[in-house]
Design an enzyme around this catalytic site. Structure first.
Site, mmCIF file in Angstrom:
data_model
loop_
_atom_site.group_PDB
_atom_site.id
_atom_site.type_symbol
_atom_site.label_atom_id
_atom_site.label_comp_id
_atom_site.label_asym_id
_atom_site.label_seq_id
_atom_site.Cartn_x
_atom_site.Cartn_y
_atom_site.Cartn_z
ATOM 1 N N ASN A 13 8.466 -0.669 3.842
ATOM 2 C CA ASN A 13 7.523 0.438 3.657
ATOM 3 C C ASN A 13 7.608 1.358 4.889
ATOM 4 O O ASN A 13 7.386 0.905 6.015
ATOM 5 C CB ASN A 13 6.114 -0.163 3.494
ATOM 6 C CG ASN A 13 5.056 0.888 3.312
ATOM 7 O OD1 ASN A 13 5.072 1.906 3.994
ATOM 8 N ND2 ASN A 13 4.111 0.660 2.431
ATOM 9 N N HIS A 16 4.504 4.462 7.894
ATOM 10 C CA HIS A 16 3.993 4.678 9.244
ATOM 11 C C HIS A 16 4.972 5.396 10.167
ATOM 12 O O HIS A 16 4.608 5.776 11.276
ATOM 13 C CB HIS A 16 3.421 3.386 9.810
ATOM 14 C CG HIS A 16 2.260 2.938 8.973
ATOM 15 N ND1 HIS A 16 1.149 3.748 8.790
ATOM 16 C CD2 HIS A 16 2.067 1.854 8.194
ATOM 17 C CE1 HIS A 16 0.311 3.145 7.951
ATOM 18 N NE2 HIS A 16 0.842 2.001 7.575
ATOM 19 N N HIS A 49 3.978 5.092 0.026
ATOM 20 C CA HIS A 49 2.657 5.274 -0.593
ATOM 21 C C HIS A 49 2.237 6.731 -0.436
ATOM 22 O O HIS A 49 1.980 7.179 0.685
ATOM 23 C CB HIS A 49 1.669 4.333 0.110
ATOM 24 C CG HIS A 49 0.285 4.331 -0.468
ATOM 25 N ND1 HIS A 49 -0.702 3.502 0.009
ATOM 26 C CD2 HIS A 49 -0.285 5.043 -1.476
ATOM 27 C CE1 HIS A 49 -1.820 3.695 -0.677
ATOM 28 N NE2 HIS A 49 -1.587 4.643 -1.587
ATOM 29 N N ARG A 51 -0.552 8.838 -0.610
ATOM 30 C CA ARG A 51 -2.010 8.755 -0.726
ATOM 31 C C ARG A 51 -2.569 10.098 -1.166
ATOM 32 O O ARG A 51 -1.985 11.147 -0.901
ATOM 33 C CB ARG A 51 -2.633 8.349 0.617
ATOM 34 C CG ARG A 51 -2.319 6.923 1.021
ATOM 35 C CD ARG A 51 -3.128 6.535 2.238
ATOM 36 N NE ARG A 51 -4.509 6.265 1.892
ATOM 37 C CZ ARG A 51 -5.046 5.049 1.758
ATOM 38 N NH1 ARG A 51 -4.326 3.979 1.978
ATOM 39 N NH2 ARG A 51 -6.306 4.915 1.422
ATOM 40 N N ARG A 55 -2.128 11.458 4.069
ATOM 41 C CA ARG A 55 -2.272 11.217 5.509
ATOM 42 C C ARG A 55 -0.953 10.783 6.151
ATOM 43 O O ARG A 55 -0.781 10.917 7.343
ATOM 44 C CB ARG A 55 -3.356 10.190 5.789
ATOM 45 C CG ARG A 55 -2.970 8.777 5.394
ATOM 46 C CD ARG A 55 -4.011 7.779 5.814
ATOM 47 N NE ARG A 55 -5.247 7.939 5.070
ATOM 48 C CZ ARG A 55 -6.137 6.959 4.898
ATOM 49 N NH1 ARG A 55 -5.910 5.776 5.427
ATOM 50 N NH2 ARG A 55 -7.222 7.147 4.213
ATOM 51 N N GLU A 76 4.296 3.888 -4.418
ATOM 52 C CA GLU A 76 2.957 3.310 -4.427
ATOM 53 C C GLU A 76 1.933 4.422 -4.550
ATOM 54 O O GLU A 76 2.043 5.442 -3.844
ATOM 55 C CB GLU A 76 2.753 2.645 -3.068
ATOM 56 C CG GLU A 76 2.316 1.218 -3.128
ATOM 57 C CD GLU A 76 2.036 0.756 -1.718
ATOM 58 O OE1 GLU A 76 2.962 0.184 -1.131
ATOM 59 O OE2 GLU A 76 0.934 0.988 -1.212
ATOM 60 N N THR A 107 -5.001 -0.067 2.529
ATOM 61 C CA THR A 107 -5.458 -0.528 1.219
ATOM 62 C C THR A 107 -6.212 -1.840 1.395
ATOM 63 O O THR A 107 -5.610 -2.871 1.688
ATOM 64 C CB THR A 107 -4.248 -0.711 0.282
ATOM 65 O OG1 THR A 107 -3.406 0.430 0.406
ATOM 66 C CG2 THR A 107 -4.686 -0.866 -1.153
ATOM 67 N N GLU A 157 1.824 -7.485 -7.557
ATOM 68 C CA GLU A 157 2.043 -7.704 -6.123
ATOM 69 C C GLU A 157 0.774 -8.349 -5.575
ATOM 70 O O GLU A 157 -0.316 -7.762 -5.641
ATOM 71 C CB GLU A 157 2.348 -6.381 -5.410
ATOM 72 C CG GLU A 157 2.571 -6.614 -3.917
ATOM 73 C CD GLU A 157 3.211 -5.443 -3.200
ATOM 74 O OE1 GLU A 157 3.993 -4.691 -3.820
ATOM 75 O OE2 GLU A 157 2.915 -5.281 -2.001
ATOM 76 N N HIS A 200 1.367 -6.996 2.346
ATOM 77 C CA HIS A 200 0.262 -6.440 3.131
ATOM 78 C C HIS A 200 -0.009 -7.306 4.350
ATOM 79 O O HIS A 200 -0.370 -8.470 4.221
ATOM 80 C CB HIS A 200 -1.031 -6.256 2.333
ATOM 81 C CG HIS A 200 -1.848 -5.113 2.890
ATOM 82 N ND1 HIS A 200 -2.589 -5.223 4.045
ATOM 83 C CD2 HIS A 200 -1.990 -3.835 2.484
ATOM 84 C CE1 HIS A 200 -3.156 -4.066 4.310
ATOM 85 N NE2 HIS A 200 -2.801 -3.194 3.388
HETATM 86 N N1 PXP Z 1 2.138 -3.534 -0.455
HETATM 87 C C1 PXP Z 1 1.158 -2.669 -0.771
HETATM 88 C C2 PXP Z 1 0.759 -2.537 -2.199
HETATM 89 C C3 PXP Z 1 0.553 -1.858 0.224
HETATM 90 O O1 PXP Z 1 -0.429 -1.005 -0.104
HETATM 91 C C4 PXP Z 1 1.020 -1.954 1.541
HETATM 92 C C5 PXP Z 1 0.431 -1.065 2.593
HETATM 93 O O2 PXP Z 1 0.726 0.259 2.315
HETATM 94 C C6 PXP Z 1 2.047 -2.872 1.814
HETATM 95 C C7 PXP Z 1 2.573 -3.659 0.809
HETATM 96 C C8 PXP Z 1 2.597 -3.031 3.186
HETATM 97 O O3 PXP Z 1 1.618 -3.484 4.050
HETATM 98 P P1 PXP Z 1 1.891 -3.474 5.608
HETATM 99 O O4 PXP Z 1 2.165 -2.059 5.998
HETATM 100 O O5 PXP Z 1 0.644 -4.031 6.174
HETATM 101 O O6 PXP Z 1 3.092 -4.372 5.831
#
Ligand code: PXP
Length: 250
Positions: A13, A16, A49, A51, A55, A76, A107, A157, A200
């Site tokens: 992901n 960030h 994602h 949003r 952001r 996402e 989330t 998930e 997550h």
């Molecule tokens: N899976 C989902 C559905 C999420 O919303 C997120 C966070 O955006 C992640 C995985 C990844 O989480 P993390 O960034 O904490 O590894």
């Protein structure tokens, strides 16, 4: 990301990277560049994602990810009409539906599937017909898992955030109870014909017990990997996560 080879896939992901870019209103660091690097470093897919408040990831990031990536994109989003229109325009490999609150840092909970069966079934159908694998991000709760099968999702998930938080807080008995819930949830979902993903909050310290669950086919990991990349570089950060996943699976 549905090759069913038994190999545990890693979705990286890249949200960030965009968070850092947006903090200064600059054009860098570029999340698409990070996605390409992650792909080269062994990511099996890229998760982004979009949003509602934009952001981190923005619409043009999604446009570029779709145009420039070879790895499958896991888009996402919240289950809104705006996001459905965007998903139908791009037809990404996967669409992961998540709950979204404007004030939250990330989330926080899983999607409430039970109780909105009809709305979600109607939401999912056109995405499925467009060829997207629809995934629902849920807590390891049997009611939510059963409802996910009913509404026509291909994938769930499982939200690993509570497990990771309990680990970080040293509440190991509660952590182990949450792990047991995740294990039982993965087995139930698999028995219902759902593909099981998880994610997550996962880190090098918490990934192994999740990777060891035989029904789990994919992990989606972001925040920790992007942070770790500051110290060791993104390819090395990903390679270490891959190694820990493979060892746990082995
Ligand atoms: N899976 C989902 C559905 C999420 O919303 C997120 C966070 O955006 C992640 C995985 C990844 O989480 P993390 O960034 O904490 O590894």
């Amino acid at each position: 990301m549905n090759d069913q080879t038994g190999k545990l896939r890693l979705g990286v992901n890249i949200d960030h990277v965009a968070t850092v870019r947006n903090a200064r209103g600059s054009a860098y660091p570029d999340p698409v560049r990070a996605a390409k690097l992650a792909e080269k470093a062994g990511a099996d897919g890229i998760t982004a994602h979009l949003r509602e408040d934009r952001r981190h990831i923005r619409d043009d990031d999604i446009d570029r990810l779709v145009a420039e990536l070879s790895a499958p994109l896991n888009f996402e989003c919240a289950a809104t009409d705006e996001m459905k229109a965007i998903a139908l325009r791009h037809k990404p490999h996967a669409v992961c539906l998540v709950p979204e609150k404007r004030e939250e840092l990330t989330t926080e909970g899983g999607l409430e599937v039970a109780g909105q069966d009809k709305r979600l079934a109607d939401y999912i159908a056109p995405l499925r017909n467009a060829g997207c694998r629809v995934s629902l991000f849920i807590a390891p709760d049997p009611d939510q898992i059963n409802a996910s099968a009913r509404v026509g999702a291909a994938v769930i998930e499982l939200h690993t955030g509570a497990y990771c938080d309990l680990h970080a807080e040293g509440r190991f008995d509660e952590r182990d109870a949450e792990l047991a819930r995740l294990r039982e949830g993965a087995a139930l979902a698999h028995s219902l014909g759902l593909e099981v993903h998880a994610g997550h909050g996962l880190t090098y310290d918490t990934v192994a017990p999740i990777a060891a669950m035989p029904e789990v086919m994919e992990l989606n990991i972001g925040h920790f990997l992007i942070g770790e990349a500051i110290f060791r570089g993104l390819p090395d950060a990903i390679a270490e996560m891959r190694r820990l996943m493979d060892d746990a699976r082995g």
